[in-house]
Design a protein around this motif. Structure first.
Motif, short mmCIF file in Angstrom:
data_model
loop_
_atom_site.label_atom_id
_atom_site.label_comp_id
_atom_site.label_asym_id
_atom_site.label_seq_id
_atom_site.Cartn_x
_atom_site.Cartn_y
_atom_site.Cartn_z
N ILE A 41 29.48 16.69 39.09
CA ILE A 41 30.01 16.74 40.46
C ILE A 41 31.27 17.59 40.52
N LEU A 42 32.18 17.39 39.58
CA LEU A 42 33.43 18.16 39.57
C LEU A 42 33.18 19.66 39.36
N LEU A 43 32.25 19.99 38.49
CA LEU A 43 31.96 21.41 38.26
C LEU A 43 31.32 22.06 39.49
N TRP A 44 30.43 21.35 40.19
CA TRP A 44 29.85 21.89 41.42
C TRP A 44 30.91 22.07 42.49
N LEU A 45 31.85 21.13 42.59
CA LEU A 45 32.94 21.29 43.55
C LEU A 45 33.80 22.50 43.22
N LEU A 46 34.02 22.74 41.93
CA LEU A 46 34.79 23.91 41.50
C LEU A 46 34.05 25.20 41.85
N ILE A 47 32.74 25.23 41.67
CA ILE A 47 31.96 26.41 42.03
C ILE A 47 32.04 26.67 43.53
N ILE A 48 31.91 25.62 44.33
CA ILE A 48 31.99 25.77 45.79
C ILE A 48 33.37 26.28 46.19
N LEU A 49 34.41 25.76 45.58
CA LEU A 49 35.77 26.20 45.87
C LEU A 49 35.96 27.68 45.53
N MET A 50 35.44 28.11 44.39
CA MET A 50 35.58 29.52 44.00
C MET A 50 34.82 30.43 44.95
N ILE A 51 33.62 30.02 45.39
CA ILE A 51 32.86 30.83 46.33
C ILE A 51 33.61 30.95 47.65
N TRP A 53 36.84 30.69 48.08
CA TRP A 53 38.05 31.49 47.88
C TRP A 53 37.73 32.98 47.86
N VAL A 54 36.65 33.35 47.16
CA VAL A 54 36.26 34.76 47.10
C VAL A 54 35.85 35.25 48.48
N THR A 55 35.13 34.42 49.23
CA THR A 55 34.74 34.79 50.60
C THR A 55 35.98 34.95 51.48
N PHE A 56 36.94 34.05 51.35
CA PHE A 56 38.18 34.12 52.11
C PHE A 56 38.95 35.39 51.77
N ALA A 57 39.04 35.69 50.48
CA ALA A 57 39.78 36.88 50.04
C ALA A 57 39.10 38.15 50.52
N ALA A 58 37.77 38.16 50.52
CA ALA A 58 37.05 39.35 50.98
C ALA A 58 37.18 39.50 52.49
N TYR A 59 37.21 38.40 53.23
CA TYR A 59 37.31 38.46 54.69
C TYR A 59 38.65 39.05 55.11
N PHE A 60 39.71 38.65 54.45
CA PHE A 60 41.04 39.16 54.78
C PHE A 60 41.40 40.40 53.99
N ASN A 61 40.44 40.93 53.23
CA ASN A 61 40.61 42.15 52.46
C ASN A 61 41.79 42.07 51.49
N ILE A 62 41.91 40.92 50.86
CA ILE A 62 42.92 40.76 49.81
C ILE A 62 42.17 40.49 48.51
N GLY A 63 42.55 41.14 47.48
CA GLY A 63 41.93 40.90 46.20
C GLY A 63 42.51 39.64 45.56
N LEU A 64 41.78 39.06 44.65
CA LEU A 64 42.28 37.87 43.98
C LEU A 64 43.53 38.20 43.16
N THR A 65 43.55 39.36 42.53
CA THR A 65 44.73 39.73 41.74
C THR A 65 45.91 40.02 42.65
N HIS A 66 45.66 40.58 43.83
CA HIS A 66 46.74 40.85 44.76
C HIS A 66 47.40 39.57 45.26
N SER A 67 46.59 38.58 45.59
CA SER A 67 47.14 37.33 46.10
C SER A 67 47.85 36.55 44.98
N LEU A 68 47.36 36.65 43.77
CA LEU A 68 48.02 35.96 42.66
C LEU A 68 49.34 36.66 42.32
#
Length: 72
Positions: A41-51, A53-68
């Motif tokens: 359950i925890l690993l599936w929640l982590l996968i959903i969270l990462m998906i 986050w990547v969708t959010f970052a792509a929508y606002f046109n910010i890269g993951l490395t840029h936001s970090l």
């Protein structure tokens, strides 16, 4: 290489599982079948969270490395 090391460590630790099952444990120890369920359950929640986050970052046109980098 890493699969071989993982398989070897699995074989080594498999031998000690009987002594672990027979060890004195605290009275509030959860049953053995509960750990894989909770971990899955925890690993599936982590996968959903990462998906999300990547969708959010792509929508606002910010890269993951840029936001970090901004946080540092």
């Amino acid at each position: 290489m890493s699969l071989g090391i993982g398989g070897l460590s699995g074989l080594i630790t498999m031998m000690g599982m009987e002594s672990f099952k027979n060890a004195n444990k605290p009275p509030l120890t959860p049953p053995d079948f509960l750990f894989p369920i909770v971990l899955t359950i925890l690993l599936w929640l982590l996968i959903i969270l990462m998906i999300k986050w990547v969708t959010f970052a792509a929508y606002f046109n910010i890269g993951l490395t840029h936001s970090l980098a901004k946080q540092l």
